[in-house]
Design a protein around this motif. Structure first.
Motif, PDB file in Angstrom:
ATOM      1  N   TRP A   7      58.778  25.503 186.241  1.00 38.59           N
ATOM      2  CA  TRP A   7      59.592  24.292 186.295  1.00 38.59           C
ATOM      3  C   TRP A   7      59.042  23.297 187.312  1.00 38.59           C
ATOM      4  CZ3 TRP A   7      61.827  22.521 190.734  1.00 38.59           C
ATOM      5  CH2 TRP A   7      61.954  23.430 191.796  1.00 38.59           C
ATOM      6  N   LEU A   8      58.497  23.821 188.430  1.00 39.12           N
ATOM      7  CA  LEU A   8      57.980  22.930 189.461  1.00 39.12           C
ATOM      8  C   LEU A   8      56.699  22.239 188.997  1.00 39.12           C
ATOM      9  CD1 LEU A   8      58.133  21.758 192.273  1.00 39.12           C
ATOM     10  CD2 LEU A   8      57.007  23.820 193.154  1.00 39.12           C
ATOM     11  N   SER A   9      55.841  22.975 188.307  1.00 44.76           N
ATOM     12  CA  SER A   9      54.625  22.346 187.793  1.00 44.76           C
ATOM     13  C   SER A   9      54.963  21.269 186.768  1.00 44.76           C
ATOM     14  CB  SER A   9      53.694  23.405 187.188  1.00 44.76           C
ATOM     15  OG  SER A   9      54.281  24.014 186.046  1.00 44.76           O
ATOM     16  N   LEU A  10      55.974  21.521 185.925  1.00 44.00           N
ATOM     17  CA  LEU A  10      56.395  20.514 184.953  1.00 44.00           C
ATOM     18  C   LEU A  10      56.955  19.284 185.653  1.00 44.00           C
ATOM     19  CD1 LEU A  10      56.942  19.537 182.089  1.00 44.00           C
ATOM     20  CD2 LEU A  10      59.050  20.879 182.095  1.00 44.00           C
ATOM     21  N   LEU A  11      57.723  19.506 186.707  1.00 45.98           N
ATOM     22  CA  LEU A  11      58.286  18.392 187.476  1.00 45.98           C
ATOM     23  C   LEU A  11      57.179  17.528 188.077  1.00 45.98           C
ATOM     24  CD1 LEU A  11      60.755  16.990 188.810  1.00 45.98           C
ATOM     25  CD2 LEU A  11      60.533  18.628 190.678  1.00 45.98           C
ATOM     26  N   LEU A  12      56.185  18.166 188.673  1.00 47.59           N
ATOM     27  CA  LEU A  12      55.100  17.428 189.320  1.00 47.59           C
ATOM     28  C   LEU A  12      54.261  16.663 188.296  1.00 47.59           C
ATOM     29  CD1 LEU A  12      53.960  20.086 191.956  1.00 47.59           C
ATOM     30  CD2 LEU A  12      55.369  18.046 192.339  1.00 47.59           C
ATOM     31  N   ILE A  13      53.962  17.302 187.162  1.00 50.62           N
ATOM     32  CA  ILE A  13      53.177  16.630 186.125  1.00 50.62           C
ATOM     33  C   ILE A  13      53.942  15.443 185.555  1.00 50.62           C
ATOM     34  CG2 ILE A  13      52.178  16.896 183.820  1.00 50.62           C
ATOM     35  CD1 ILE A  13      51.541  19.784 184.562  1.00 50.62           C
ATOM     36  N   SER A  14      55.251  15.600 185.371  1.00 48.98           N
ATOM     37  CA  SER A  14      56.065  14.510 184.817  1.00 48.98           C
ATOM     38  C   SER A  14      56.097  13.319 185.762  1.00 48.98           C
ATOM     39  CB  SER A  14      57.487  15.020 184.540  1.00 48.98           C
ATOM     40  OG  SER A  14      57.477  16.101 183.636  1.00 48.98           O
ATOM     41  N   VAL A  15      56.280  13.572 187.057  1.00 54.57           N
ATOM     42  CA  VAL A  15      56.289  12.480 188.034  1.00 54.57           C
ATOM     43  C   VAL A  15      54.923  11.794 188.069  1.00 54.57           C
ATOM     44  CG1 VAL A  15      56.483  11.922 190.484  1.00 54.57           C
ATOM     45  CG2 VAL A  15      58.118  13.500 189.435  1.00 54.57           C
ATOM     46  N   ALA A  16      53.851  12.606 188.072  1.00 57.91           N
ATOM     47  CA  ALA A  16      52.501  12.031 188.083  1.00 57.91           C
ATOM     48  C   ALA A  16      52.242  11.204 186.828  1.00 57.91           C
ATOM     49  CB  ALA A  16      51.466  13.144 188.210  1.00 57.91           C
ATOM     50  N   SER A  17      52.765  11.643 185.687  1.00 55.77           N
ATOM     51  CA  SER A  17      52.583  10.885 184.447  1.00 55.77           C
ATOM     52  C   SER A  17      53.322   9.555 184.507  1.00 55.77           C
ATOM     53  CB  SER A  17      53.084  11.711 183.257  1.00 55.77           C
ATOM     54  OG  SER A  17      52.332  12.902 183.117  1.00 55.77           O
ATOM     55  N   GLY A  18      54.533   9.547 185.076  1.00 50.04           N
ATOM     56  CA  GLY A  18      55.258   8.288 185.241  1.00 50.04           C
ATOM     57  C   GLY A  18      54.493   7.314 186.119  1.00 50.04           C
ATOM     58  N   ILE A  19      53.889   7.823 187.205  1.00 51.21           N
ATOM     59  CA  ILE A  19      53.088   6.969 188.080  1.00 51.21           C
ATOM     60  C   ILE A  19      51.843   6.478 187.343  1.00 51.21           C
ATOM     61  CG2 ILE A  19      51.702   6.948 190.187  1.00 51.21           C
ATOM     62  CD1 ILE A  19      53.716   8.949 191.372  1.00 51.21           C
ATOM     63  N   GLY A  20      51.234   7.373 186.544  1.00 50.51           N
ATOM     64  CA  GLY A  20      50.058   6.976 185.778  1.00 50.51           C
ATOM     65  C   GLY A  20      50.360   5.872 184.781  1.00 50.51           C
ATOM     66  N   LEU A  21      51.516   5.947 184.132  1.00 51.82           N
ATOM     67  CA  LEU A  21      51.902   4.888 183.195  1.00 51.82           C
ATOM     68  C   LEU A  21      52.105   3.558 183.910  1.00 51.82           C
ATOM     69  CD1 LEU A  21      54.406   6.816 180.880  1.00 51.82           C
ATOM     70  CD2 LEU A  21      52.149   5.947 180.263  1.00 51.82           C
ATOM     71  N   LEU A  22      52.702   3.619 185.101  1.00 51.23           N
ATOM     72  CA  LEU A  22      52.858   2.380 185.874  1.00 51.23           C
ATOM     73  C   LEU A  22      51.499   1.781 186.210  1.00 51.23           C
ATOM     74  CD1 LEU A  22      55.711   3.255 188.403  1.00 51.23           C
ATOM     75  CD2 LEU A  22      55.832   1.668 186.488  1.00 51.23           C
ATOM     76  N   TRP A  23      50.543   2.621 186.580  1.00 48.47           N
ATOM     77  CA  TRP A  23      49.206   2.137 186.917  1.00 48.47           C
ATOM     78  C   TRP A  23      48.542   1.485 185.708  1.00 48.47           C
ATOM     79  CZ3 TRP A  23      44.217   3.279 185.344  1.00 48.47           C
ATOM     80  CH2 TRP A  23      43.197   2.789 186.150  1.00 48.47           C
ATOM     81  N   VAL A  24      48.696   2.120 184.529  1.00 55.31           N
ATOM     82  CA  VAL A  24      48.118   1.549 183.311  1.00 55.31           C
ATOM     83  C   VAL A  24      48.734   0.193 183.014  1.00 55.31           C
ATOM     84  CG1 VAL A  24      47.963   1.836 180.809  1.00 55.31           C
ATOM     85  CG2 VAL A  24      47.463   3.764 182.303  1.00 55.31           C
ATOM     86  N   PHE A  25      50.058   0.076 183.123  1.00 55.26           N
ATOM     87  CA  PHE A  25      50.716  -1.200 182.856  1.00 55.26           C
ATOM     88  C   PHE A  25      50.288  -2.251 183.870  1.00 55.26           C
ATOM     89  CE2 PHE A  25      53.271   0.853 179.768  1.00 55.26           C
ATOM     90  CZ  PHE A  25      53.883  -0.141 179.027  1.00 55.26           C
ATOM     91  N   GLN A  26      50.106  -1.829 185.118  1.00 57.83           N
ATOM     92  CA  GLN A  26      49.692  -2.776 186.148  1.00 57.83           C
ATOM     93  C   GLN A  26      48.303  -3.337 185.876  1.00 57.83           C
ATOM     94  OE1 GLN A  26      48.326  -1.305 190.040  1.00 57.83           O
ATOM     95  NE2 GLN A  26      50.000  -2.484 190.946  1.00 57.83           N
ATOM     96  N   LYS A  27      47.398  -2.487 185.387  1.00 50.12           N
ATOM     97  CA  LYS A  27      46.006  -2.889 185.212  1.00 50.12           C
ATOM     98  C   LYS A  27      45.729  -3.555 183.859  1.00 50.12           C
ATOM     99  CE  LYS A  27      44.679  -1.306 189.175  1.00 50.12           C
ATOM    100  NZ  LYS A  27      44.244  -2.238 190.252  1.00 50.12           N
ATOM    101  N   THR A  28      46.522  -3.280 182.850  1.00 51.93           N
ATOM    102  CA  THR A  28      46.173  -3.747 181.499  1.00 51.93           C
ATOM    103  C   THR A  28      47.143  -4.759 180.921  1.00 51.93           C
ATOM    104  OG1 THR A  28      47.372  -1.903 180.431  1.00 51.93           O
ATOM    105  CG2 THR A  28      45.053  -1.532 181.002  1.00 51.93           C
ATOM    106  N   SER A  29      48.243  -5.024 181.577  1.00 50.77           N
ATOM    107  CA  SER A  29      49.221  -5.973 181.019  1.00 50.77           C
ATOM    108  C   SER A  29      49.199  -7.294 181.780  1.00 50.77           C
ATOM    109  CB  SER A  29      50.633  -5.384 181.060  1.00 50.77           C
ATOM    110  OG  SER A  29      51.054  -5.193 182.405  1.00 50.77           O
ATOM    111  N   ASP A  30      49.656  -8.337 181.111  1.00 52.63           N
ATOM    112  CA  ASP A  30      49.795  -9.656 181.728  1.00 52.63           C
ATOM    113  C   ASP A  30      51.193  -9.725 182.344  1.00 52.63           C
ATOM    114  OD1 ASP A  30      50.024 -12.326 182.400  1.00 52.63           O
ATOM    115  OD2 ASP A  30      49.058 -13.054 180.582  1.00 52.63           O
ATOM    116  N   GLN A  31      51.293  -9.349 183.614  1.00 50.99           N
ATOM    117  CA  GLN A  31      52.594  -9.241 184.256  1.00 50.99           C
ATOM    118  C   GLN A  31      53.298 -10.592 184.370  1.00 50.99           C
ATOM    119  OE1 GLN A  31      54.415  -6.360 185.725  1.00 50.99           O
ATOM    120  NE2 GLN A  31      53.178  -5.668 183.983  1.00 50.99           N
TER     121      GLN A  31
END
Length: 253
Positions: A7-31
Motif C-alpha cells: 500500500w505504501l509503494s502504491l501511495l508513493l507512486i501515485s503521488v509521484a505520478s500526480g507531480i509528474g502530470l503537473l510537470w508535463v502540463f507546466q512544460k507543454t501547455s500554454d498556461q
C-alpha cells in the motif's frame, strides 16, 4: 520479501505520478491561454445568470460558452497526448504488481495458447511444467478460435516457467504460485503492438503461437482501512496530489 508494504509503494507512486502530470502540463501547455480561456468561461456563465430574461443575450452567451469550451479542450490536448503513452505503460506495469496475485496453491487455473494461422491445427502440442505445477488435463482445442487450453494446479509455492512445445519449437511462459505480491505477467505475446499492453516478458519467437496466458486471480489493495482495486487508489491519490500541489507548480488546469 517486500522492502516496503504494497500500500505504501502504491501511495508513493501515485503521488509521484500526480507531480509528474503537473510537470508535463507546466512544460507543454500554454498556461497564459488556459487562464484566459477559463476566465472567459466564467464570464459567459455569469452572463447567462445575469441576463436570464433576455433570449438574445442568452443565445449569444451560450454560443460563446461552447466556443470557449472548444478552445479549452484544444489547449488541453497537447499535454494530454504527451502524457498518454508513458502513463499507459506505467499503468500496465503497475497492474502486473497490484492488480494480480499469484496462483493460490491447491486451486486449479487455466493456461491458454492462441495459435497462429501458420501453425498446423493437427500439430502436436506438449506442455511441461515444474514439479510444483500439476497438469491435470490434456490440451483442449477450440478449433474455431485456434486456441488450446490446459487445466493446471499448483501444489506448492513456485516462481518458474511452463514450457510449451509446438511444431518442434519450445516457448516458455512464466508462472508464479503462493503468497505475497510480486510482479506478474499474465500474457506473453508475439507481436510488437501487443507488447505495449503486455510488456512483462520478451516477445514470443516466431513459432506459430500468438500468445500464451495464465489466468491469475485479481487482487485488491487495502489502504486506510478500505480494500479496493489499485486503479481507484491511483486515480484518487494522484489527482489529489496534483490538485494540492498545482499552486506550487503554478499550473492551471
Amino acid at each position: 520479501m517486500n522492502v516496503i508494504p504494497q500500500w505504501l509503494s502504491l501511495l508513493l507512486i501515485s503521488v509521484a505520478s500526480g507531480i509528474g502530470l503537473l510537470w508535463v502540463f507546466q512544460k507543454t501547455s500554454d498556461q497564459a491561454a488556459i487562464r484566459r480561456t477559463k476566465k472567459k468561461l466564467q464570464a459567459h456563465l455569469l452572463e447567462i445568470r445575469l441576463y436570464a430574461d433576455d433570449p438574445a443575450v442568452i443565445w449569444q452567451a451560450q454560443k460563446n460558452l461552447l466556443a470557449a469550451n472548444a478552445r479549452y479542450f484544444a489547449l488541453m490536448l497537447r499535454p494530454a497526448l504527451v502524457a498518454t503513452l508513458p502513463m499507459v505503460l506505467l499503468l500496465v506495469v503497475m497492474d502486473g504488481y497490484y492488480g494480480k496475485q499469484p496462483l493460490p496453491v491447491g486451486r486449479p487455473a487455466v493456461l491458454t495458447a492462441q495459435l497462429g494461422e501458420d501453425l498446423d491445427r493437427a500439430a502436436a502440442l506438449q506442455l511441461e511444467a515444474p514439479p510444483q505445477i500439476q497438469i491435470e488435463t490434456p490440451g483442449v482445442r477450440a478449433l474455431g478460435e485456434r486456441q488450446v487450453s490446459w487445466r493446471i494446479r499448483p501444489v506448492g509455492e513456485v516462481t518458474g516457467e511452463l514450457r510449451l512445445i509446438a511444431g518442434g519449437v519450445t516457448v516458455t511462459k512464466s508462472v508464479a504460485a503462493g503468497d505475497g505480491p510480486r510482479l506478474l505477467s499474465g500474457r506473453r505475446v508475439r507481436s510488437l503492438p501487443a507488447l505495449l499492453l503486455h510488456p512483462g516478458e520478451k516477445p514470443l519467437p516466431a513459432a506459430g503461437i500468438e500468445w500464451v496466458e495464465v489466468e491469475y486471480p485479481s487482487a485488491g489493495v487495502r489502504m486506510f482501512g478500505l480494500e479496493t482495486h489499485w486503479l481507484v487508489w491511483f486515480i484518487v491519490i494522484s489527482m489529489a496530489a496534483a490538485f494540492l500541489l498545482k499552486g506550487k507548480f503554478r499550473v492551471t488546469v
